[in-house]
Design an enzyme around this catalytic site. Sequence first.
Site, PDB file in Angstrom:
ATOM      1  N   GLU A   1      -1.113  -4.459  33.737  1.00 42.60           N
ATOM      2  CA  GLU A   1      -2.085  -4.393  32.642  1.00 42.60           C
ATOM      3  C   GLU A   1      -3.378  -3.712  33.095  1.00 42.60           C
ATOM      4  O   GLU A   1      -3.990  -2.934  32.366  1.00 42.60           O
ATOM      5  CB  GLU A   1      -2.369  -5.808  32.129  1.00 42.60           C
ATOM      6  CG  GLU A   1      -3.563  -5.938  31.190  1.00 42.60           C
ATOM      7  CD  GLU A   1      -3.323  -5.298  29.827  1.00 42.60           C
ATOM      8  OE1 GLU A   1      -2.154  -5.020  29.504  1.00 42.60           O
ATOM      9  OE2 GLU A   1      -4.315  -5.065  29.106  1.00 42.60           O
TER      10      GLU A   1
ATOM     11  N   HIS B   1     -14.534 -13.488  25.283  1.00 44.36           N
ATOM     12  CA  HIS B   1     -15.098 -12.198  25.700  1.00 44.36           C
ATOM     13  C   HIS B   1     -14.036 -11.390  26.454  1.00 44.36           C
ATOM     14  O   HIS B   1     -13.812 -10.209  26.154  1.00 44.36           O
ATOM     15  CB  HIS B   1     -16.325 -12.414  26.593  1.00 44.36           C
ATOM     16  CG  HIS B   1     -16.727 -11.208  27.401  1.00 44.36           C
ATOM     17  ND1 HIS B   1     -17.343 -10.117  26.846  1.00 44.36           N
ATOM     18  CD2 HIS B   1     -16.570 -10.909  28.714  1.00 44.36           C
ATOM     19  CE1 HIS B   1     -17.562  -9.214  27.796  1.00 44.36           C
ATOM     20  NE2 HIS B   1     -17.094  -9.664  28.938  1.00 44.36           N
TER      21      HIS B   1
ATOM     22  N   LYS C   1      -6.517  10.983  43.793  1.00 34.00           N
ATOM     23  CA  LYS C   1      -7.054  11.376  42.491  1.00 34.00           C
ATOM     24  C   LYS C   1      -8.544  11.685  42.593  1.00 34.00           C
ATOM     25  O   LYS C   1      -9.014  12.704  42.090  1.00 34.00           O
ATOM     26  CB  LYS C   1      -6.823  10.272  41.456  1.00 34.00           C
ATOM     27  CG  LYS C   1      -5.359   9.946  41.257  1.00 34.00           C
ATOM     28  CD  LYS C   1      -5.106   9.229  39.959  1.00 34.00           C
ATOM     29  CE  LYS C   1      -5.225  10.151  38.791  1.00 34.00           C
ATOM     30  NZ  LYS C   1      -3.999  10.872  38.491  1.00 34.00           N
TER      31      LYS C   1
ATOM     32  N   ARG D   1     -17.438 -17.679  39.944  1.00 37.13           N
ATOM     33  CA  ARG D   1     -17.449 -17.153  38.580  1.00 37.13           C
ATOM     34  C   ARG D   1     -17.177 -18.290  37.601  1.00 37.13           C
ATOM     35  O   ARG D   1     -16.801 -19.386  38.001  1.00 37.13           O
ATOM     36  CB  ARG D   1     -16.395 -16.053  38.431  1.00 37.13           C
ATOM     37  CG  ARG D   1     -14.975 -16.533  38.621  1.00 37.13           C
ATOM     38  CD  ARG D   1     -13.993 -15.386  38.740  1.00 37.13           C
ATOM     39  NE  ARG D   1     -13.681 -14.827  37.428  1.00 37.13           N
ATOM     40  CZ  ARG D   1     -12.528 -14.202  37.148  1.00 37.13           C
ATOM     41  NH1 ARG D   1     -11.605 -14.074  38.085  1.00 37.13           N
ATOM     42  NH2 ARG D   1     -12.306 -13.705  35.947  1.00 37.13           N
TER      43      ARG D   1
ATOM     44  N   TYR E   1      -3.629  -1.382  35.217  1.00 41.30           N
ATOM     45  CA  TYR E   1      -3.400   0.064  35.250  1.00 41.30           C
ATOM     46  C   TYR E   1      -3.201   0.633  33.861  1.00 41.30           C
ATOM     47  O   TYR E   1      -3.506   1.802  33.610  1.00 41.30           O
ATOM     48  CB  TYR E   1      -2.247   0.392  36.199  1.00 41.30           C
ATOM     49  CG  TYR E   1      -2.678   0.092  37.607  1.00 41.30           C
ATOM     50  CD1 TYR E   1      -3.540   0.963  38.262  1.00 41.30           C
ATOM     51  CD2 TYR E   1      -2.337  -1.094  38.232  1.00 41.30           C
ATOM     52  CE1 TYR E   1      -4.026   0.662  39.513  1.00 41.30           C
ATOM     53  CE2 TYR E   1      -2.809  -1.405  39.493  1.00 41.30           C
ATOM     54  CZ  TYR E   1      -3.663  -0.521  40.133  1.00 41.30           C
ATOM     55  OH  TYR E   1      -4.154  -0.821  41.359  1.00 41.30           O
TER      56      TYR E   1
ATOM     57  N   HIS F   1      -1.689 -10.443  44.699  1.00 43.63           N
ATOM     58  CA  HIS F   1      -3.001 -10.371  45.352  1.00 43.63           C
ATOM     59  C   HIS F   1      -4.082 -11.075  44.523  1.00 43.63           C
ATOM     60  O   HIS F   1      -5.186 -11.265  45.000  1.00 43.63           O
ATOM     61  CB  HIS F   1      -3.404  -8.925  45.699  1.00 43.63           C
ATOM     62  CG  HIS F   1      -3.648  -8.042  44.531  1.00 43.63           C
ATOM     63  ND1 HIS F   1      -3.401  -6.704  44.547  1.00 43.63           N
ATOM     64  CD2 HIS F   1      -4.130  -8.298  43.293  1.00 43.63           C
ATOM     65  CE1 HIS F   1      -3.720  -6.179  43.373  1.00 43.63           C
ATOM     66  NE2 HIS F   1      -4.160  -7.119  42.608  1.00 43.63           N
ATOM     67  N   HIS F   2      -3.727 -11.456  43.291  1.00 48.71           N
ATOM     68  CA  HIS F   2      -4.647 -12.279  42.503  1.00 48.71           C
ATOM     69  C   HIS F   2      -4.508 -13.748  42.874  1.00 48.71           C
ATOM     70  O   HIS F   2      -5.199 -14.596  42.330  1.00 48.71           O
ATOM     71  CB  HIS F   2      -4.359 -12.132  41.011  1.00 48.71           C
ATOM     72  CG  HIS F   2      -4.548 -10.724  40.508  1.00 48.71           C
ATOM     73  ND1 HIS F   2      -5.740 -10.280  40.004  1.00 48.71           N
ATOM     74  CD2 HIS F   2      -3.706  -9.676  40.455  1.00 48.71           C
ATOM     75  CE1 HIS F   2      -5.616  -9.010  39.646  1.00 48.71           C
ATOM     76  NE2 HIS F   2      -4.394  -8.619  39.915  1.00 48.71           N
TER      77      HIS F   2
ATOM     78  N   SER G   1      -9.443  13.841  33.845  1.00 50.90           N
ATOM     79  CA  SER G   1      -8.775  15.051  34.337  1.00 50.90           C
ATOM     80  C   SER G   1      -8.809  16.177  33.315  1.00 50.90           C
ATOM     81  O   SER G   1      -8.505  17.326  33.634  1.00 50.90           O
ATOM     82  CB  SER G   1      -7.314  14.745  34.696  1.00 50.90           C
ATOM     83  OG  SER G   1      -7.264  13.739  35.663  1.00 50.90           O
TER      84      SER G   1
ATOM     85  N   ASP H   1       2.692  15.336  14.017  1.00 52.40           N
ATOM     86  CA  ASP H   1       2.245  13.950  13.851  1.00 52.40           C
ATOM     87  C   ASP H   1       2.939  13.131  14.921  1.00 52.40           C
ATOM     88  O   ASP H   1       3.667  13.673  15.754  1.00 52.40           O
ATOM     89  CB  ASP H   1       2.634  13.431  12.451  1.00 52.40           C
ATOM     90  CG  ASP H   1       1.746  12.261  12.019  1.00 52.40           C
ATOM     91  OD1 ASP H   1       1.620  11.310  12.811  1.00 52.40           O
ATOM     92  OD2 ASP H   1       1.187  12.303  10.908  1.00 52.40           O
TER      93      ASP H   1
ATOM     94  N   THR I   1      -4.795   6.484  44.681  1.00 49.70           N
ATOM     95  CA  THR I   1      -6.061   6.454  43.956  1.00 49.70           C
ATOM     96  C   THR I   1      -7.065   7.378  44.638  1.00 49.70           C
ATOM     97  O   THR I   1      -7.814   8.114  43.979  1.00 49.70           O
ATOM     98  CB  THR I   1      -6.619   5.024  43.893  1.00 49.70           C
ATOM     99  OG1 THR I   1      -5.544   4.144  43.544  1.00 49.70           O
ATOM    100  CG2 THR I   1      -7.705   4.901  42.856  1.00 49.70           C
TER     101      THR I   1
ATOM    102  N   HIS J   1      -1.185  -7.452  36.488  1.00 51.39           N
ATOM    103  CA  HIS J   1      -1.584  -6.333  37.319  1.00 51.39           C
ATOM    104  C   HIS J   1      -1.251  -4.979  36.701  1.00 51.39           C
ATOM    105  O   HIS J   1      -2.127  -4.125  36.606  1.00 51.39           O
ATOM    106  CB  HIS J   1      -1.165  -6.433  38.774  1.00 51.39           C
ATOM    107  CG  HIS J   1      -2.053  -5.529  39.564  1.00 51.39           C
ATOM    108  ND1 HIS J   1      -3.318  -5.884  39.943  1.00 51.39           N
ATOM    109  CD2 HIS J   1      -1.930  -4.228  39.880  1.00 51.39           C
ATOM    110  CE1 HIS J   1      -3.914  -4.848  40.491  1.00 51.39           C
ATOM    111  NE2 HIS J   1      -3.091  -3.830  40.473  1.00 51.39           N
TER     112      HIS J   1
ATOM    113  N   TRP K   1      -9.473 -15.995  30.250  1.00 47.01           N
ATOM    114  CA  TRP K   1      -8.506 -15.087  29.626  1.00 47.01           C
ATOM    115  C   TRP K   1      -7.189 -15.138  30.389  1.00 47.01           C
ATOM    116  O   TRP K   1      -6.156 -14.719  29.881  1.00 47.01           O
ATOM    117  CB  TRP K   1      -9.053 -13.664  29.551  1.00 47.01           C
ATOM    118  CG  TRP K   1      -8.858 -12.827  30.775  1.00 47.01           C
ATOM    119  CD1 TRP K   1      -9.640 -12.843  31.889  1.00 47.01           C
ATOM    120  CD2 TRP K   1      -7.822 -11.875  31.022  1.00 47.01           C
ATOM    121  NE1 TRP K   1      -9.149 -11.954  32.811  1.00 47.01           N
ATOM    122  CE2 TRP K   1      -8.032 -11.348  32.310  1.00 47.01           C
ATOM    123  CE3 TRP K   1      -6.729 -11.409  30.279  1.00 47.01           C
ATOM    124  CZ2 TRP K   1      -7.197 -10.381  32.874  1.00 47.01           C
ATOM    125  CZ3 TRP K   1      -5.900 -10.449  30.850  1.00 47.01           C
ATOM    126  CH2 TRP K   1      -6.139  -9.948  32.128  1.00 47.01           C
TER     127      TRP K   1
ATOM    128  N   SER L   1       2.022  -5.290  18.638  1.00 46.14           N
ATOM    129  CA  SER L   1       1.301  -4.066  18.297  1.00 46.14           C
ATOM    130  C   SER L   1       1.317  -3.075  19.458  1.00 46.14           C
ATOM    131  O   SER L   1       1.615  -1.891  19.273  1.00 46.14           O
ATOM    132  CB  SER L   1      -0.138  -4.426  17.922  1.00 46.14           C
ATOM    133  OG  SER L   1      -0.955  -3.298  17.982  1.00 46.14           O
ATOM    134  N   SER L   2       1.037  -3.566  20.668  1.00 46.89           N
ATOM    135  CA  SER L   2       1.010  -2.679  21.832  1.00 46.89           C
ATOM    136  C   SER L   2       2.378  -2.066  22.093  1.00 46.89           C
ATOM    137  O   SER L   2       2.488  -0.882  22.421  1.00 46.89           O
ATOM    138  CB  SER L   2       0.601  -3.445  23.083  1.00 46.89           C
ATOM    139  OG  SER L   2      -0.713  -3.844  22.985  1.00 46.89           O
TER     140      SER L   2
END
Lengths: 544, 373
Positions: free
Chosen positions: A274, A95, A350, A469, A276, A321-322, A287, A124, A347, A272, A160, A188-189
């Site tokens: 990722e 998931h 914004k 979790r 963002y 921080h993870h 925006s 294009d 943040t 991390h 994951w 791909s990314s």
Amino acid sequence: MTTANPQTNETVETIHEETVETNHDDHGHHEQPPKGIMRWILTTNHKDIGTLYLWFSLTMFFIGGAMAMVIRAELFEPGLQLVEPHFFNQMTTVHGLIMVFGAVMPAFTGLANWLVPMMIGAPDMALPRMNNWSFWILPFAFLILLSSLFMEGGGPDFGWTFYAPLSTKYSGDSTALFVFAIHIMGISSIMGAINVIVTIFNLRAPGMTWMKMPLFVWTWLVTAFLLIAVMPVLAGAVTMVLTDKFFGTSFFDAAGGGDPVMFQHIFWFFGHPEVYIMILPAFGIVSAIIPAFSRKKLFGYSSMVYAVASIAILSFVVWAHHMFTTGMPKVALLFFMYCTMLIAVPTGVKVFNWVATMWKGSLSFEPPMLFAVAFVVLFTIGGFSGLMLAMTPADFQYHDTYFVVAHFHYVLVTGAIFSIMAAAYYWLPKWTGHMYSMTLAKWHFWCSVISVNVLFFPMHFLGLAGMPRRIPDYNIQFANVNEIVSIGGFAFGLSQLLFLALVIKCCRGGEKAPAKPWDGAEGLEWEIPSPAPYHSFTTPPEVK
Amino acid sequence: MKRVLYCLLAALMVPPVWAESMRLNMTQGVTGISQEVYHLHMTIFYICCVIGVIVFGVMLYAIVKHRKSKGAVAANFHESTKVEILWTLIPFVILIAMAIPATKTLLAMEDPSNSDLTIKITGSQWKWHYDYFDKGVGFYSVLATPRDQIENKQAKQEHYLLEVDKPLVLPTDRKIRFLMTSDDVIHSWWMPAFAVKKDAIPGFINEAWARIDKPGTYRGQCTELCGKDHGFMPIVVKAVEGPEFDTWLASQKQAQLDAAAKAKAALSKTLTKDELYQKGEKVFLAHCAACHQPTGLGIPGVFPALKGAEIVLGPAEKHIHIVKFGWPGSAMPAFGKQLTAEEIAAVVTYERNAWGNNVGDAVQAADVDKVEK
Ligand SMILES: [Cu+2]
């Protein structure tokens, strides 16, 4: 989300000419796509590829969502009812992987494909053949990942985040498929990101200076750099997992001189930024939408650009921080706590800017605006819990509980995914040439926004009360709240079928959309007709 | 803005409905540190609430008053460096104000020096081992909830999944240092009442500490995904007053010495195959069935079957070796340090004769003792 359907569009019929299946990147020679399946397989057109990305993402959203339904059904009441713990772990793992790499990221890439050339006045994407390739390897990556679920021993079951040594010494053979799939997604990314960067650097219309670019283009430019910086790190991490598991290396095995915590450092150095990668384009979308429906210019454009850039830079120095509970030295704990708290500043800027844009505007609440406003409120709630999680001593209590699950789902579902919905509602008329059903869209919005809060808000309480979790079963004290959460989950899942119905209906027909269906909308994409012609700007527009 | 109202409403309505079954907020805990953490949590929570009320309030006002349908005409402003600087600086100052107490608490949490007692905690799939350092006492602590409750064949009790066979007994009012490590994958030892959560990492040792203020029973769980039964490795601490703890520790030490003597005596005993089989079945269900399954069929592709397995049907010596010393490079741990020779003999006998394996031999404790690495 397909482009003009030839049956219902007279313009297409009148100027249609027989085209040959070749020279698709040879712009200007023909104006119309070939018909049939080969159009999609061989396409080098940014709109076709954008459409493919968006449909792919929607498919993955439903597959990943179905897995979430399995998870919530098992957690509906205490005890083991539907699935074994081993399968439950596969569900949580796949998931997560599908939603991150299959739903959110391809959706943003699809939006970039569709919108970046139109927004900067380009014909294009700059590298159309690579564009085709970067999409078409993606379905295979996910076929590999999903087919691993049917292997003997099941698919990946280590979360994951695939922490070693659970993903190395203690994982099943499907790990090889998992690694291969991640490699393909990464390639791909990276190709998608290179294309975005090259397009933005080289194909801007005359007069489109850096500080005139729409924020969606800005945020995607920054995102693309983040992707190029961190996807190779992820590739490195999965490769080390592969060799540790199958070829006897000991990168993450203390017995062989390695270090399991090093895996986490490498993973989160990718992970991390990722986060963002999955939220910066959302900032760009919101925006664009909030000013349009406030009929007022975006407040503090340049500070928005600087905020995005500083968030991106800070995202490289907060990864640990993870990992506050892994036993880092005091200095490291303090450093990562301070840096993480610091992210709240740009943040916050914004969010304040969006609110200031709405202030004294002339507001109306069409579906894109509804989702955008919900985004601002609910993403901010996710930001608050993020700030709480940044406080290391408190994080020792929150870490790896449902509080974290609540936090990142607020950021990713009511953040990233709501922004994607907002984008779909905003640009669907441009993509299909048809208006969609406003009533259905409003139903979709209200069902989603209520159920998503029933789904995720109580998770904060579960976490604070002590529910970890990634567990398939729990103490009876958590039963009531889990039941409510599951009901919210099912309702949210079902609500998304409304979206599917709406999109299909809109692709097939409907009231013809004008070039600019929203009176407050601004940007080059609204200056071309709806549906957008096969090649956006064959002669560059003049930007004042 | 119905969703905001809805959220607030839900938050307000929540306590009376759910309070009887679940605490909704972080526990205050029973240590000085856990109190500090709780207050930190509440402070940052209130700050977020205030900011939320202001920001969402302004937004709500705009949504209500500045509607096009009410004839609102858009203003023209879209820039103000002054305002931007202001709302960069104010959050910055708030953050510094938050960072100060957080840093203080953190530094206190990270200082396990001058402890009175050290407990070494070792996680393994899926149980905890507690070792009272230099005290000659150590034991495993395993989930005590019966399988039937998990499979919904029996009513679930209050401490469902949060109960163990032997809790970790700790003294109050003494500084206890915890050392965490693991035998296999990463686990995480979390005791909410002490605000202690530290990863147990194979090959590395982590530190944490607690000084418990109140006697009582406290419950927690493993919080790092550690495989199939991650949800089934609870932590229970029983905190007693100092003198009671000392008596308990002495009695445990004696009990462990007696057990060691008994195990030694068992080496020269010969049991019948039936006795071994019956004893072995119990050992198997407690220690082996989580992976190899009660049916001996394992989980294909993950945990190998024992029914009809080559190793089980082959010479006893190799079979014993794997149980005693584990299988390097796989999830099979070495049971030599957690089971006695007699227990290994029993479980090996059981495996060799259960599920139609019918090897027919009986392994004695002495046979197990003989097998060396
Ligand atoms: Cu564990």
